[in-house]
Design an enzyme around this catalytic site. Sequence first.
Site, PDB file in Angstrom:
ATOM      1  N   VAL A 130       0.965  -1.317   0.006  1.00 32.02           N
ATOM      2  CA  VAL A 130       0.032   0.013  -0.201  1.00 32.02           C
ATOM      3  C   VAL A 130       0.981   1.526  -0.040  1.00 32.02           C
ATOM      4  O   VAL A 130       1.759   1.256   0.531  1.00 32.02           O
ATOM      5  CB  VAL A 130      -0.907  -0.132   1.088  1.00 32.02           C
ATOM      6  CG1 VAL A 130      -1.516   1.326   1.357  1.00 32.02           C
ATOM      7  CG2 VAL A 130      -1.945  -1.138   1.151  1.00 32.02           C
ATOM      8  N   LYS A 131       0.609   2.011  -1.002  1.00 32.17           N
ATOM      9  CA  LYS A 131       1.382   3.291  -1.001  1.00 32.17           C
ATOM     10  C   LYS A 131       0.959   4.333  -0.049  1.00 32.17           C
ATOM     11  O   LYS A 131      -0.205   4.916  -0.326  1.00 32.17           O
ATOM     12  CB  LYS A 131       1.098   3.908  -2.220  1.00 32.17           C
ATOM     13  CG  LYS A 131       2.213   5.195  -2.773  1.00 32.17           C
ATOM     14  CD  LYS A 131       1.723   5.673  -4.345  1.00 32.17           C
ATOM     15  CE  LYS A 131       2.599   6.616  -4.346  1.00 32.17           C
ATOM     16  NZ  LYS A 131       2.335   7.817  -3.607  1.00 32.17           N
ATOM     17  N   SER A 132       1.755   4.558   0.841  1.00 30.99           N
ATOM     18  CA  SER A 132       1.414   5.890   1.857  1.00 30.99           C
ATOM     19  C   SER A 132       1.412   7.087   1.296  1.00 30.99           C
ATOM     20  O   SER A 132       2.215   7.109   0.448  1.00 30.99           O
ATOM     21  CB  SER A 132       2.102   5.575   3.110  1.00 30.99           C
ATOM     22  OG  SER A 132       3.558   5.094   2.959  1.00 30.99           O
TER      23      SER A 132
END
Length: 829
Positions: A130-132
Site C-alpha cells: 500500500v502506497k502511503s
Amino acid sequence: MSLTAQDVSENTGFRPILVTEEEKQRTDNEAARLIEGLEELVKKNPKRGGVREFSNSVLGSDIVVHSWRFNEWDYSSNKVVLPTYARGLFTSGNKIICRGYEKFYNLNEFQGMNEDVVAESTIGPYTVTVKSNGCIIFMSGLSDGNLVVCSKHSTGMRTDVQKNHALVAEQALERQLEQKGLSKKDLAKVLYELDCTAVAEFCDDSFEEHVLEYKGEKAGLYLHGLNTNTVQFKTYPIEDVNKFGDLFGFKPTNFIRFNTFEETANYFKSISETGSFEGEQVEGFVVRCFKKDKGQDFFFKYKFEEPYLLYRELREVTKQLIKKGTQNINFGKHKLICMDYLKFIMPILHDNKEIQDQYLNNQNVIELRKMYFKAKGRSDLETIDHELSMSSLEEEMRSLNFGTTQPNRYVLVTVSTIGCGKTTTSKILTSLFPDLIGHIQNDNIRRPVGDKLISGALEILVDKPVVIVDKNNHQFRERRWLFNEFSHLNELIPSSKLKFICLNFLQSPPKMDQRLWKLTSSRITKRGDNHQTIKASRDGSVKIKKIMGGFVSRFQMVNPHKEPDSNFNLIIDLKVDTENSSLENAKRIVSQLQSFAQDLHIKTPTDEQFNLAFQKALEYKPPETKIVSKPRICHPLYFGIRISDSKALFNQLNTLAETNPECFSSFLKLSAAGRLLSKLHVTMIHVGSRKGNNNNKKLWNKYNKKIFKTDLEKIGAKNDLKNGTSFDLPSGASADIRLEKLCSSNDLCCIKVEILKLYWHEGDPLDLKLGNAFPHITLGTRSSDIKPFKSNSLLESVYEFGETSGIETFDFKNSEENIIRQLPIAAYY
Ligand code: GDP
Ligand code: MG
C-alpha cells in the site's frame, strides 16, 4: 544497554542481509567511484544529465553529508545515462550514507512501462504494498553513533526553507522511539551495523496535508523500505521491513502478494471500483518484483485515477480562488463538480484570512472537501458519476461572474513542414474573420527573430481574440520555446485565459510519406519566388528540396501526453492530401473553434465565402522581400566620432597647406594620389583593442552592453548591418573636438585631436573614456596595405618619444576655428 542488529534479529525474526568482507570491499570501492564521478559531474552544466549538490551538517553531529540531485526528466531520458538512478542519495566522505529506491514509475506512464513490457521483463513474486501518502524520509546511522534523518534532498537545520520536513519527521521519530523505550542512538547503531537506510513516509496532516487523511492515531512514520547503502539497488523483503519497523515503533506497510504479473493486474482491475484496500481508502500501490535478466529488485507504481484527480482539482481551484478571485479560475476535467464545490466553500472562505492562509499552506484541504461531500450526501466517486447531471450549473456560475470578466484569447500554433499550407490556411481564416483572427508569420520577421514573433502575437491579441502563429514549430524544442516565450512576455492576459490550440498539419511522420513530399514540393516549386526567404529562381530546386527535407527529417510529431505538447488546450488534426487541402483545413478549424471557443460566437461562412477566401489566399504574395543577410554581427567593429562634414575639413587643410607647404607636403602627395579618405572619423574604441588589454576589454563592454546598448539594439532592429556600414547612434550622442596637430610620415597622414566634450543629445555629459591614447583622424594612407590604425604608432613616436625624423607636423592654433562641435557618435560595422 543498547540494541544490536543481532538483538533485532533474535527478537523479531528479522533476517539481516549478511555480506562477506570481500563483497564489502567491492561495494565500498563502487561507492567511492560513484562519489568521485558525481564530484566531477557537479562542475558541468546541470541542464542535461547534470547533478546538483547540497551539503549540510547532520543535526547534533559534526559530520557533513552531501545530497545529490538529478534533473527529474533525466531519469527517464534515453539520451542521458545517469551515474546512479537512486532517488535520494546522501554521501559523506567516500561512503554512501542514505540510499533511496531506484527511481520507479507508474504502470503505463510511458512506452517502456507499458503493461506488456513490464509483464515480459519482470518475474514474481509481485509484492503489492500500500502506497502511503506523505513525504519520504530516509534514516541512517553514522560512524559517530548519531542518527541522520533526511527528507528527499535535505537534512539538518536550514534557514532557506519554510518547512523543514527532515526536522519535523525527526521529532516524530523521537516520540515514537520513546514510546518503545528506545533512543535515536539505538536506531542509529542498528542501521549502521546493517549498513542500510530505513525509508519511511511521514504522514501527518497537522504538519502538511496530502491527498489522504492522516490524523490522530493514523499520523506518523510508515516504514516501507530498508535499502543497503550500496550503489547497486538492494532492498529488504517487506516482511523484514515490517518486523524491523515494529521493533522501533514505525507504522507498518500493508501488502498482498501474487505470483504472476497477470494476477497482479487482475487484482488492480478488481478493486479499481472502490479504490480501497481492506476497507481503507488508498491512493495506489507500490509493487516490488524482480528483473527477469539479473534478478535485481524492481519497483513500479499503480495509482487509482479517481477520486484523486478530483481531489487535486478541488485543491487547485480553491487555491486559485484564494489567490486570484473568482474570475480567473482554470478548470480541469471536473469543471462542474469544482464549480459546485466552490459555490459551497465560498461563504466559508469569504473574509477569513486565517483559513485562506492555512489552505495555501496545505491545511484544511481535506476538511473542506469532506464537508462538501457530506453536505451533498454523496461520496466522491458517486459525485463523479453524477457530474453530467450538473450541467445547468455552468449557466448559473456565469451569471455569478465565474471566469467571465476577461474574454479568452486563443493562440493557434501551426505544427508543420514547408508547403503544407500554413500561410494559405491562415490567410483564408483572416480574410473570413478580419475582426476576430490575426496572423503573424515568422517568415515576415527580420532575423534575428528574438522575441518579435511572440511579442507581435501578443500585440495582435490586444485587439483580436485569436492569433495564428505561422511557423513550422516542427520540433519539441520549438514548441517549448514558444510556450516559454508566451509565459515570459505575456503581461496582460491572465494565463488561464490564454488558450493554446495546435493546428496539427501532419498525422503521421512525414519522413516516409512520399505523397506528402510530392504534393508539398510541387507546391513550393509552383510558388516560385512568392515567398519571403525561399526563392525558386535564386535558390534552385536542389537547395530548396534540401531545406524542405531538413524540416521533414527533423520533424517531431505532436505528443499530447508529454511536455511541451501537453500544454495545448486543443489539438486540431488537419490533412494535407488533397488538391484543396487548405480550404478543407480552414473549414475544419472553423468548425472546431465553434465548439471549443464558444465565447467567440463564430458564424459559419457560406461555401461561396469560403471559396472566395481560398482563391484570394492562393494569390497571396508576401509583402516584402526579406533580405537574408549573413548572421549579423550585433556588435560593431568600432565606435567613432563621425566628421560629418569632411569636405569642409579638407578645404580648411588645403588653405593651410597653401601658407605652410613645408608641413603639408605628405598631405598634398596623398591628395594628388587620390589616397585621401572620403569619410573621416575619430575612433573611440575598436574591437581589436581588447586584445591583451583588460581595461579596454571592460571599456568595450561598457560601450556595447551599457552606455550604447539601447542604441545598438535600435540600430540592429532597423538596419542591415553589412560590413562597411555605419550608423549614427539614435540617442544622438555627440562630441566636440579640437584639431591639435597634423602628423605625416611617408606612409600616412593624420590629425591628433583633443576630445573637448562627450555628451548626450540633450547636453548631459557622457561619462566615457576612449580606448586609444591618441585620438586622431586618419586622413589617408599611401597604399591600401597600410591600415589607418598605423596612425597610432606614428602618434606614439611623436608624442611619447619626441620622434621628428621623417615626420612632418603642423600645430593647429588653439582657437575657435579649429574646434568642431556637435559631431555625431556612430557605430561602425
Ligand atoms: P506554408 O509553407 O506551409 O506556409 O505553405 P503555403 O501556404 O505558402 O503554401 C505553399 C504553396 O502551396 C503556395 O504557393 C500556396 O499557394 C499553395 N497552396 C497552399 N494550399 C493549397 C491548396 O489547398 N491547394 C493548392 N492548389 N495550392 C495550395
Ligand atoms: Mg508560409
